[in-house]
Each structure stands twice: as structure tokens, then as C-alpha cells.
Design a protein around this motif. Structure first.
Motif, PDB file in Angstrom:
ATOM      1  N   HIS B  50       0.848  -1.206   0.000  1.00 40.62           N
ATOM      2  CA  HIS B  50       0.000   0.000   0.000  1.00 40.62           C
ATOM      3  C   HIS B  50       0.872   1.241   0.000  1.00 40.62           C
ATOM      4  CE1 HIS B  50      -4.180  -1.416   1.240  1.00 40.62           C
ATOM      5  NE2 HIS B  50      -3.503  -2.493   0.938  1.00 40.62           N
ATOM      6  N   GLU B  51       1.962   1.135   0.762  1.00 34.20           N
ATOM      7  CA  GLU B  51       2.815   2.311   0.922  1.00 34.20           C
ATOM      8  C   GLU B  51       3.590   2.609  -0.357  1.00 34.20           C
ATOM      9  OE1 GLU B  51       3.869   3.809   4.940  1.00 34.20           O
ATOM     10  OE2 GLU B  51       5.599   2.560   4.488  1.00 34.20           O
ATOM     11  N   ILE B  52       3.968   1.540  -1.075  1.00 33.76           N
ATOM     12  CA  ILE B  52       4.826   1.750  -2.252  1.00 33.76           C
ATOM     13  C   ILE B  52       4.018   1.983  -3.530  1.00 33.76           C
ATOM     14  CG2 ILE B  52       5.164  -0.642  -3.092  1.00 33.76           C
ATOM     15  CD1 ILE B  52       8.265   0.165  -2.865  1.00 33.76           C
ATOM     16  N   CYS B  53       2.758   1.538  -3.545  1.00 30.21           N
ATOM     17  CA  CYS B  53       1.955   1.658  -4.774  1.00 30.21           C
ATOM     18  C   CYS B  53       1.655   3.128  -5.080  1.00 30.21           C
ATOM     19  CB  CYS B  53       0.642   0.880  -4.627  1.00 30.21           C
ATOM     20  SG  CYS B  53      -0.412   1.041  -6.084  1.00 30.21           S
ATOM     21  N   PRO B  54       2.089   3.614  -6.248  1.00 32.99           N
ATOM     22  CA  PRO B  54       1.854   5.033  -6.565  1.00 32.99           C
ATOM     23  C   PRO B  54       0.391   5.331  -6.895  1.00 32.99           C
ATOM     24  CG  PRO B  54       2.909   3.947  -8.414  1.00 32.99           C
ATOM     25  CD  PRO B  54       2.818   2.920  -7.323  1.00 32.99           C
ATOM     26  N   ALA B  55      -0.366   4.264  -7.197  1.00 36.36           N
ATOM     27  CA  ALA B  55      -1.755   4.477  -7.622  1.00 36.36           C
ATOM     28  C   ALA B  55      -2.772   4.049  -6.570  1.00 36.36           C
ATOM     29  CB  ALA B  55      -2.010   3.697  -8.912  1.00 36.36           C
ATOM     30  N   GLN B  56      -2.281   3.540  -5.446  1.00 34.47           N
ATOM     31  CA  GLN B  56      -3.142   3.012  -4.385  1.00 34.47           C
ATOM     32  C   GLN B  56      -4.187   2.068  -4.974  1.00 34.47           C
ATOM     33  OE1 GLN B  56      -4.531   6.388  -2.087  1.00 34.47           O
ATOM     34  NE2 GLN B  56      -2.480   6.777  -1.333  1.00 34.47           N
ATOM     35  N   ALA B  57      -3.665   1.108  -5.736  1.00 36.85           N
ATOM     36  CA  ALA B  57      -4.553   0.243  -6.526  1.00 36.85           C
ATOM     37  C   ALA B  57      -5.015  -1.007  -5.794  1.00 36.85           C
ATOM     38  CB  ALA B  57      -3.844  -0.147  -7.831  1.00 36.85           C
ATOM     39  N   MET B  58      -4.522  -1.234  -4.575  1.00 41.42           N
ATOM     40  CA  MET B  58      -4.934  -2.470  -3.906  1.00 41.42           C
ATOM     41  C   MET B  58      -5.703  -2.222  -2.630  1.00 41.42           C
ATOM     42  SD  MET B  58      -1.283  -2.216  -3.604  1.00 41.42           S
ATOM     43  CE  MET B  58      -0.695  -3.532  -4.592  1.00 41.42           C
ATOM     44  N   GLU B  59      -6.508  -3.225  -2.297  1.00 46.95           N
ATOM     45  CA  GLU B  59      -7.308  -3.148  -1.072  1.00 46.95           C
ATOM     46  C   GLU B  59      -7.210  -4.507  -0.374  1.00 46.95           C
ATOM     47  OE1 GLU B  59     -11.370  -1.270  -1.088  1.00 46.95           O
ATOM     48  OE2 GLU B  59     -11.931  -3.305  -0.526  1.00 46.95           O
ATOM     49  N   HIS B  60      -6.855  -4.472   0.899  1.00 52.27           N
ATOM     50  CA  HIS B  60      -6.803  -5.706   1.700  1.00 52.27           C
ATOM     51  C   HIS B  60      -8.074  -5.788   2.526  1.00 52.27           C
ATOM     52  CE1 HIS B  60      -2.657  -5.806   0.531  1.00 52.27           C
ATOM     53  NE2 HIS B  60      -2.420  -6.904   1.245  1.00 52.27           N
ATOM     54  N   GLN B  61      -8.756  -6.918   2.431  1.00 46.98           N
ATOM     55  CA  GLN B  61     -10.008  -7.078   3.193  1.00 46.98           C
ATOM     56  C   GLN B  61      -9.824  -8.111   4.291  1.00 46.98           C
ATOM     57  OE1 GLN B  61     -12.319  -8.177  -0.175  1.00 46.98           O
ATOM     58  NE2 GLN B  61     -12.607  -6.064  -0.869  1.00 46.98           N
ATOM     59  N   ASP B  62     -10.528  -7.890   5.397  1.00 42.08           N
ATOM     60  CA  ASP B  62     -10.537  -8.817   6.536  1.00 42.08           C
ATOM     61  C   ASP B  62      -9.139  -9.034   7.118  1.00 42.08           C
ATOM     62  OD1 ASP B  62     -11.726 -10.461   8.391  1.00 42.08           O
ATOM     63  OD2 ASP B  62     -11.556 -12.263   7.167  1.00 42.08           O
ATOM     64  N   ILE B  63      -8.463  -7.942   7.464  1.00 35.66           N
ATOM     65  CA  ILE B  63      -7.130  -8.042   8.076  1.00 35.66           C
ATOM     66  C   ILE B  63      -7.141  -7.369   9.445  1.00 35.66           C
ATOM     67  CG2 ILE B  63      -5.857  -8.082   5.896  1.00 35.66           C
ATOM     68  CD1 ILE B  63      -5.188  -5.055   6.536  1.00 35.66           C
ATOM     69  N   HIS B  64      -6.111  -7.669  10.256  1.00 33.80           N
ATOM     70  CA  HIS B  64      -5.936  -6.959  11.520  1.00 33.80           C
ATOM     71  C   HIS B  64      -5.373  -5.577  11.178  1.00 33.80           C
ATOM     72  CE1 HIS B  64      -4.704  -6.390  15.781  1.00 33.80           C
ATOM     73  NE2 HIS B  64      -3.769  -5.652  15.211  1.00 33.80           N
ATOM     74  N   VAL B  65      -6.111  -4.541  11.487  1.00 34.20           N
ATOM     75  CA  VAL B  65      -5.633  -3.178  11.218  1.00 34.20           C
ATOM     76  C   VAL B  65      -4.965  -2.667  12.495  1.00 34.20           C
ATOM     77  CG1 VAL B  65      -6.270  -0.857  10.500  1.00 34.20           C
ATOM     78  CG2 VAL B  65      -7.493  -2.807   9.567  1.00 34.20           C
ATOM     79  N   ALA B  66      -3.660  -2.406  12.387  1.00 34.71           N
ATOM     80  CA  ALA B  66      -2.894  -2.001  13.570  1.00 34.71           C
ATOM     81  C   ALA B  66      -3.362  -0.651  14.096  1.00 34.71           C
ATOM     82  CB  ALA B  66      -1.409  -1.932  13.218  1.00 34.71           C
ATOM     83  N   LYS B  67      -3.242  -0.492  15.409  1.00 40.61           N
ATOM     84  CA  LYS B  67      -3.609   0.782  16.022  1.00 40.61           C
ATOM     85  C   LYS B  67      -2.715   1.898  15.494  1.00 40.61           C
ATOM     86  CE  LYS B  67      -4.484  -1.248  20.360  1.00 40.61           C
ATOM     87  NZ  LYS B  67      -3.980  -1.325  21.719  1.00 40.61           N
ATOM     88  N   ARG B  68      -3.278   3.063  15.351  1.00 44.41           N
ATOM     89  CA  ARG B  68      -2.507   4.233  14.923  1.00 44.41           C
ATOM     90  C   ARG B  68      -2.656   5.322  15.970  1.00 44.41           C
ATOM     91  NH1 ARG B  68      -2.611   0.522  10.821  1.00 44.41           N
ATOM     92  NH2 ARG B  68      -1.618   1.211   8.907  1.00 44.41           N
ATOM     93  N   LEU B  69      -1.952   5.141  17.076  1.00 44.65           N
ATOM     94  CA  LEU B  69      -2.095   6.109  18.170  1.00 44.65           C
ATOM     95  C   LEU B  69      -1.393   7.428  17.864  1.00 44.65           C
ATOM     96  CD1 LEU B  69      -1.614   3.844  21.323  1.00 44.65           C
ATOM     97  CD2 LEU B  69      -3.717   4.545  20.240  1.00 44.65           C
TER      98      LEU B  69
END
Lengths: 182, 83
Positions: B50-69
Motif C-alpha cells: 500500500h505504501e509503495i503503490c503510486p496508484a493506491q490500486a490495492m485493497e486488503h479485506q478482513d485483516i488486523h488493522v494495527a492501532k494508529r495512536l
């Protein structure tokens, strides 16, 4: 911004409840600490170069030894990892990980056992992102030291961690323990 | 289990995700010149792609989303008000 002053009576034997603060106070304190840790990490690196990693590693190792003193001693790696997960808590939430082609989480290589750990929630990662610092730097050695310290304390054996991959949502690390080593 | 959706209209075929993924989850589809998911079972949801994709072309579904404090709630609140 208006700062609300807390006024009250303070007796030596009690701490007034209202000094505990609310969520906003904790958030402010967390952000200040993150910034402080971030600048300390970059300053350490600037002053002592790669020695910064060793300093942070040693700090983590102490934390690991201290935390693991509360845990039951065991020579079962899976049990030790479960206990370490409980102590590290949600701020360093990790799980064992294996590639799809591998049967078990642990692999044996001579007197060494290798297990891959996927760190999903990590305060260090959040601190680095808060301060715009790259991952895999000195602060990441805190967890390295912590895990090694905890493993050494719980299992009474030598351990080491290598960082395989770092990402914005999870980091993969390899924990290697040597049965004969101390 | 993780599910990865690639937006083929957005993907520019740079191959950055293929090179960056440590578990070879992606491969280039040479005929379409787009990335494709080949080993979804090995995805550990690190989201480096996600971080490297220049087009934000991918989506991950049903994953553990880390906290962003590190997200500043006050700043977010003000941004929400403006936007």
C-alpha cells in the motif's frame, strides 16, 4: 489553548483522583513521549552511530528480564511465547507466523529452533511514524532486546531476533533460540 | 483469510509491489501489464505494498488493522470540521 488548573487538598497518604487526568491528557502525554522518544533515537544515532542500536537493545533486554521475572519458567517455546504475548499486551501484539508451505510454526536446525513472529500492533512503529523516522532503526532494537531478555529469563537459554521485514501495518521477525547456549 | 482486490484500472504496472513484497504474493501479468495476486495465503498484511503503490490500486479485506495512536484526534476533529 486554555489550560485547566487542578486545585485541591493534597495529603501525603493519598493522591487526589482528579490528578489522574482524562483521555485528552493521556493523548497529549503520549504524543509528547512519542516526540521525545523519536528525537532521542535520532540524537543517539547521530552521536553514537551504530552504537545507538546496542544502547537501545540493552534497554530492551533489561525490560525483558524485568517483565519475565513475573512469568512461570518453562522450556516450552510455545508456552513462553504465549506468556510473553500476555505481558507485552496489546501495545506489542504479536502472533506466530509461517509461510503456507511450512507445516509447523517452529523449525529445528541442529540445536537451534526458529520461529517467525508477526508484530501487528507496536508502539515503536507508531512512535517512528509520529516523528517521521524510518523503521528498522535503533528504536526497533527495543523489541529485539525485550524478546531476547524475556526468552533468556523464562527459558534460561540464549535467543536472538532478526528483522525480516517491516511494514506500516505489521513487521515480521525471526526468533532463534539455541538450546545449548546460555 | 486475507482477500486482496486489485483495481486494474488504477494499476500502472510499475511492479513496485512485486519487488517489495517479502512473500511473493504478487506477480506481473505480462499480457495485461498489471499486477496480479498469486499467493494470497502468504500475505501477512504488512501493507508495504500500500505504501509503495503510486496508484493506491490495492485493497486488503478482513485483516488486523494495527492501532494508529500517532493520529492526533484534535487535528482530525478540526480537519473533519473543515472538510
Amino acid at each position: 489553548m486554555e489550560i485547566e488548573e487542578i486545585r485541591g487538598t493534597f495529603k501525603p497518604e493519598l493522591i487526589p483522583k482528579e490528578t489522574g487526568g482524562d483521555l485528552d491528557d493521556y493523548e497529549d502525554a503520549l504524543h509528547v513521549l512519542m516526540k521525545f522518544m523519536g528525537s532521542m533515537s535520532s540524537a543517539l544515532e547521530q552521536v553514537s552511530g551504530r552504537g545507538a542500536n546496542a544502547i537501545v537493545y540493552q534497554a530492551g533486554k533489561r525490560m525483558g528480564h524485568e517483565s519475565a521475572k513475573m512469568m512461570d519458567k518453562t522450556d516450552n517455546l510455545e508456552k513462553a511465547l504465549d506468556e510473553m504475548g500476555d505481558v507485552l499486551g496489546h501495545e506489542f501484539y504479536f502472533e506466530k507466523w509461517k509461510p503456507s508451505g511450512q507445516d509447523s510454526y517452529t523449525t529445528q536446525d541442529g540445536d537451534q529452533v526458529v520461529v517467525k513472529l508477526l508484530f501487528m500492533d507496536c508502539v515503536v512503529r507508531q512512535t517512528l511514524r509520529r516523528t517521521g523516522l524510518p523503521q528498522k532503526g535503533p528504536l526497533c532494537y527495543l523489541l529485539y532486546g525485550y524478546m531476547v531478555g524475556a526468552v533468556e529469563e523464562v527459558m534460561d537459554i540464549k535467543g536472538k531476533i532478526d528483522i525480516d521485514h517491516v511494514g506500516p501495518n505489521a513487521c515480521l521477525k525471526t526468533l532463534t533460540i539455541t538450546w545449548s547456549g546460555k | 483469510m486475507v482477500n486482496i482486490e486489485i483495481d486494474e484500472d488504477a494499476c500502472v504496472g510499475c511492479g513496485s509491489c512485486v519487488e517489495d513484497c517479502p512473500n511473493d504474493v504478487y506477480e506481473m501479468d505480462e499480457t495485461k501489464n498489471k499486477t496480479k495476486v498469486v499467493k494470497v495465503e502468504d500475505c501477512m498484511a504488512c501493507l508495504s505494498c500500500h505504501e509503495i503503490c503510486p496508484a493506491q490500486a490495492m485493497e486488503h479485506q478482513d485483516i488486523h488493522v494495527a492501532k494508529r495512536l500517532y493520529i492526533d484526534r484534535k487535528v482530525n476533529y478540526e480537519l473533519d470540521r473543515i472538510i
